[in-house]
Design an enzyme around this catalytic site. Structure first.
Site, PDB file in Angstrom:
ATOM      1  N   LYS A  79       0.807  -1.132  -0.130  1.00 46.97           N
ATOM      2  CA  LYS A  79       0.032   0.084   0.011  1.00 46.97           C
ATOM      3  C   LYS A  79       0.785   1.243  -0.191  1.00 46.97           C
ATOM      4  O   LYS A  79       1.975   1.303   0.737  1.00 46.97           O
ATOM      5  CB  LYS A  79      -1.093   0.005   1.320  1.00 46.97           C
ATOM      6  CG  LYS A  79      -2.109   0.793   1.366  1.00 46.97           C
ATOM      7  CD  LYS A  79      -2.881   0.921   2.705  1.00 46.97           C
ATOM      8  CE  LYS A  79      -3.940   1.676   2.587  1.00 46.97           C
ATOM      9  NZ  LYS A  79      -4.663   1.564   4.063  1.00 46.97           N
ATOM     10  N   SER A 154      -9.786   1.272   3.049  1.00 44.93           N
ATOM     11  CA  SER A 154      -9.049   1.992   2.206  1.00 44.93           C
ATOM     12  C   SER A 154      -7.918   1.336   1.474  1.00 44.93           C
ATOM     13  O   SER A 154      -7.480   1.787   0.289  1.00 44.93           O
ATOM     14  CB  SER A 154      -8.216   3.201   2.962  1.00 44.93           C
ATOM     15  OG  SER A 154      -7.325   2.555   3.991  1.00 44.93           O
ATOM     16  N   SER A 178      -9.794  -1.245   7.039  1.00 43.41           N
ATOM     17  CA  SER A 178      -9.294  -0.857   5.940  1.00 43.41           C
ATOM     18  C   SER A 178      -8.504  -1.850   5.364  1.00 43.41           C
ATOM     19  O   SER A 178      -8.098  -1.859   4.033  1.00 43.41           O
ATOM     20  CB  SER A 178      -8.378   0.337   5.904  1.00 43.41           C
ATOM     21  OG  SER A 178      -9.140   1.488   5.889  1.00 43.41           O
TER      22      SER A 178
END
Lengths: 486, 95
Positions: A79, A154, A178
Site C-alpha cells: 500500500k 482504504s 481498511s
C-alpha cells in the site's frame, strides 16, 4: 494453473526448487500489470526497475541456498502508505506528490530483509480515509469482480491487486476496517493484527491509537506466513508489543473440535443485505460442522462504535495531519502573504474533500468547549466497547461475524453522503477500538457474483486462534474455483 | 448539535484550512448531520469510567534516554520545498 494465481507458499516451493527464478516470476507479474492494471487501477506506482533488481538479489540468495524465507523471491505489492526508501510514496494525496522517503518503514525493511520483491505501491483512499478507494487523488480502483463497483477501502488497491493476480500478496493498513472490508469486497484474505503486534514506524499516520498494518493474501496460510515476517517489537515504535512472535504458519492447524465461537446478535442487524447474512450464517454452520461449539454472545455497545470511531479517529487525524504544512516535505503553495496564509493555501490545495472533512470534524471534537462532550466522551465509550469484548471472551474463544453489511457497492453511490459511507465499517470498527486481531475470509459469492466476507475476531494477541479458525473454515469450505474475469 | 458557517470558519482557521464558500456551506451541512448522529453517545452513562483506553492499553514502554544516530541532515532536507544553508526556508515570520 497460471503461475500468477499461485499462493506465496506455492511460488516459494517452485522458487526453492529452482523451477522458476524470481526474475521470471517478477517479469510475469509486471507483464500482467502492464496488460490488466489500466482497467482496474490498483497500482499508483509500478516499480519495475527496483523490482527486477530485488528479484536478481533474491535469485542469488535462492541459488546459495542459505538464509531463505518463504517470501524470498516472491513478488508482492505494498500500500502506498508505507515509506519506501528511494521509491515515491504518495498516500494517494496531492500533498505528497513527488515525496521520496529517505528511509524504509520497519515493515518494509522486514519484508525486504526476508527477500520479498516489491512490484509497486498500491492505490488507496487518501491518507487511508475512506471505505471505497474513491478518495484517491490518482483515480478510483475498480473491483476486479465487477468493474462498476468499488473494491472497498482504504486498502482497495492492495485487495484488488491480490484478487486480480497482479501480485502474490500485498500489505495494507487497517484503522477501522481498511484491510478486512476491501478483502471482503474483493474475495481475498485480509488480517488486521492486534494493535502493537506490527510496528507502525514509517507507516504514514492516520489515527495512531487505531492504525495497524497487516497482510492481504490468497489464503490463510499466506496470511500466517506474512504476519510472522511482519510482527515484532520495534524500538522505533514505543507502542509495539514486546512479545515473542510465534511460528504462525508452522503452528497452523485445522482441528477446531470444542473451540467456542461466539456469535454476537448485534452483528446481524435489520437492513443488512439478506444474501450476505445467508452466506455468513452458512459459513458459521461450516465451522460448527467442523466441530466448533457455537455460543450466543452480546456486544451491547456495538451501536456506538461508529460514533466513537469518527470522533477518536478524526481527532487523532487532525493532529497527525498538522505536519503537512508545506515546510518539511510535500507540496507548498505560497501566495506571498506570509506564513499562516502559506499553511492554509498549501493545505487547501494538497488535501482532498474527505481529508478536509475529517480534519474539520477532529479539530472540532478537540476544540475548547467541546473536548469533554466529544473527544473525552468518545474515549470513555471506547472503554465500554473494550469491556464488552472482555466479557464476551469469558464464554468464547473467538467471535464470528460478517465483515461488512453488504457486498461492494457501486462506484459513486455513496460519495455524496459521508455518513452512509461511514456505516460500511459498522462491523469492523469495534476491533480497532478494542485493539483486537480480526481476519476476513471469502465465504461465497452472491447471485450477482460479488464476494462476501466472514470475519473472525480474536483475543488480545490471539492471532494463532484467529488463523487456525480461519484455516479450519478454509479447509472445510474447499478451494474457490471462480476467479474475477478481467 | 447545531453548528453554523461562523463555527465552521473558526474551525477551519484552527485547522489552517482555507475553505471556499461552497466547501464552507457543504461542511456546515455535513458536520451538522455527523454531529447529530454521534450525539447518541451523550445518552450513555460514563461517569464510572476512570481509566481511558490509552492508559489501560498494554504495550506502552519506557526506555533509557540514550543518544543514537538520527537521519543525516541531507536526507532530512531532501524533500524540502525550499531550503537554504542546511535549513528549511519559510516565508518571513517577523517583519
Amino acid at each position: 494453473m497460471d503461475l500468477t494465481s499461485k499462493t506465496i507458499a506455492g511460488l516459494s516451493e517452485m522458487l526453492q526448487k529452482r523451477e522458476l527464478t524470481s526474475k521470471e516470476a517478477a517479469g510475469l507479474y509486471l507483464e500482467r500489470i502492464a496488460a490488466l492494471d489500466p482497467s482496474i487501477n490498483s497500482y499508483i506506482t509500478v516499480t519495475t526497475e527496483s523490482a527486477l533488481a530485488d528479484a536478481e538479489k533474491a535469485d542469488k540468495r535462492l541459488a546459495s541456498g542459505t538464509d531463505i524465507t518463504p517470501l524470498t523471491g516472491v513478488p508482492i505489492s505494498v500500500k502506498d502508505i508505507f515509506c519506501t526508501e528511494g521509491l515515491k510514496t504518495t498516500c494517494a494525496s496531492r500533498m505528497l506528490e513527488g515525496f521520496i522517503p529517505p528511509y524504509d518503514s520497519t515493515v518494509i525493511k522486514k519484508l525486504k530483509d526476508a527477500g520479498a520483491v516489491i512490484l509497486g505501491k498500491t492505490n488507496m483512499d487518501e491518507f487511508a480515509m475512506g471505505s471505497s478507494t474513491e478518495n484517491s487523488a490518482f483515480g478510483s480502483t475498480l473491483n476486479p469482480w465487477a468493474e462498476d463497483r468499488v473494491p472497498g477501502g482504504s486498502s482497495g488497491g492492495s485487495a484488488a491487486s491480490v484478487a486480480a493476480d497482479l501480485c502474490a500478496a500485498s500489505i495494507g493498513t487497517d484503522t477501522g476496517g481498511s484491510i478486512r472490508q476491501p478483502a471482503s469486497c474483493c474475495g481475498v484474505v485480509g488480517l488486521k493484527p492486534t494493535y502493537g503486534r506490527v510496528s507502525r514506524y514509517g507507516m504514514i499516520a492516520f489515527a495512531s491509537s487505531l492504525d495497524q498494518a497487516g497482510p492481504l493474501t490468497k489464503d490463510v496460510k499466506d496470511a500466517a506466513i506474512m504476519l510472522g515476517l511482519m510482527a515484532g517489537r520495534d524500538n522505533c515504535d514505543s507502542t509495539s508489543i514486546d512479545a515473542s512472535v510465534p511460528d504462525y504458519a508452522g503452528s497452523l492447524q485445522d482441528n477446531i473440535k470444542g473451540l467456542r465461537i461466539g456469535i454476537p446478535n448485534e452483528y446481524f442487524i435489520e437492513g443488512m443485505d439478506k444474501e450476505t447474512e445467508g452466506l455468513v450464517r452458512e459459513g458459521i454452520k461450516t465451522l460448527k460442522d467442523a466441530g466448533a461449539v457455537i455460543v450466543d454472545i452480546s456486544l451491547p455497545h456495538t451501536e456506538y462504535a461508529v460514533s466513537v470511531y469518527y470522533l477518536v479517529a478524526t481527532a487523532e487525524a487532525s493532529s497527525n495531519l498538522a505536519r503537512y504544512d508545506g515546510v518539511k516535505y510535500g507540496q507548498r503553495v505560497d501566495i506571498g502573504s506570509g506564513l499562516i496564509d502559506m499553511y492554509k493555501a498549501t493545505r487547501d490545495a494538497g488535501f482532498g474533500a474527505e481529508v478536509k472533512r475529517r480534519i474539520m470534524l477532529g479539530t472540532y471534537a478537540l476544540s475548547s468547549g467541546y473536548y469533554d462532550a466529544y473527544y473525552k466522551k468518545a474515549t470513555d465509550v471506547r472503554a465500554l466497547i473494550k469491556n464488552d469484548f472482555d466479557e464476551a471472551f469469558k464464554t468464547c474463544d473467538v467471535i464470528a461475524t460478517p465483515t461488512a453489511p453488504a457486498p461492494a457497492f457501486k462506484i459513486g453511490e455513496r460519495t455524496s453522503d459521508p455518513l452512509t459511507m461511514y456505516l460500511s465499517d459498522i462491523f469492523t470498527i469495534s476491533c480497532n477500538l478494542a485493539g483486537l486481531p480480526g481476519i476476513s475470509l471469502p465465504c461465497g459469492l452472491t447471485e450477482a457474483g460479488l464476494p462476501t466476507g466472514l470475519q473472525i475476531i480474536g483475543k488480545f494477541l490471539g492471532e494463532q486462534d484467529v488463523l487456525n479458525t480461519a484455516y479450519a473454515y478454509e479447509q472445510a469450505r474447499g478451494p474457490i474455483t471462480q476467479k474475477p474475469k478481467l | 448539535m447545531k453548528i453554523d458557517t461562523k463555527d465552521v470558519l473558526h474551525i477551519a482557521d484552527l485547522a489552517r484550512l482555507a475553505l471556499t464558500e461552497e466547501e464552507t456551506a457543504l461542511y456546515t451541512e455535513q458536520m451538522c448531520n455527523i454531529l447529530s448522529y454521534v450525539d447518541k453517545l451523550s445518552a450513555l452513562d460514563t461517569k464510572d469510567i476512570t481509566a481511558s483506553h490509552q492508559e489501560a492499553s498494554e504495550g506502552a514502554a519506557l526506555r533509557e534516554d540514550v543518544v543514537a544516530p538520527s537521519l543525516e541532515g541531507e536526507k532530512v532536507l531532501q524533500n524540502a520545498p525550499e531550503k537554504a544553508n542546511k535549513c528549511f526556508r519559510v516565508p518571513r515570520i517577523i517583519e
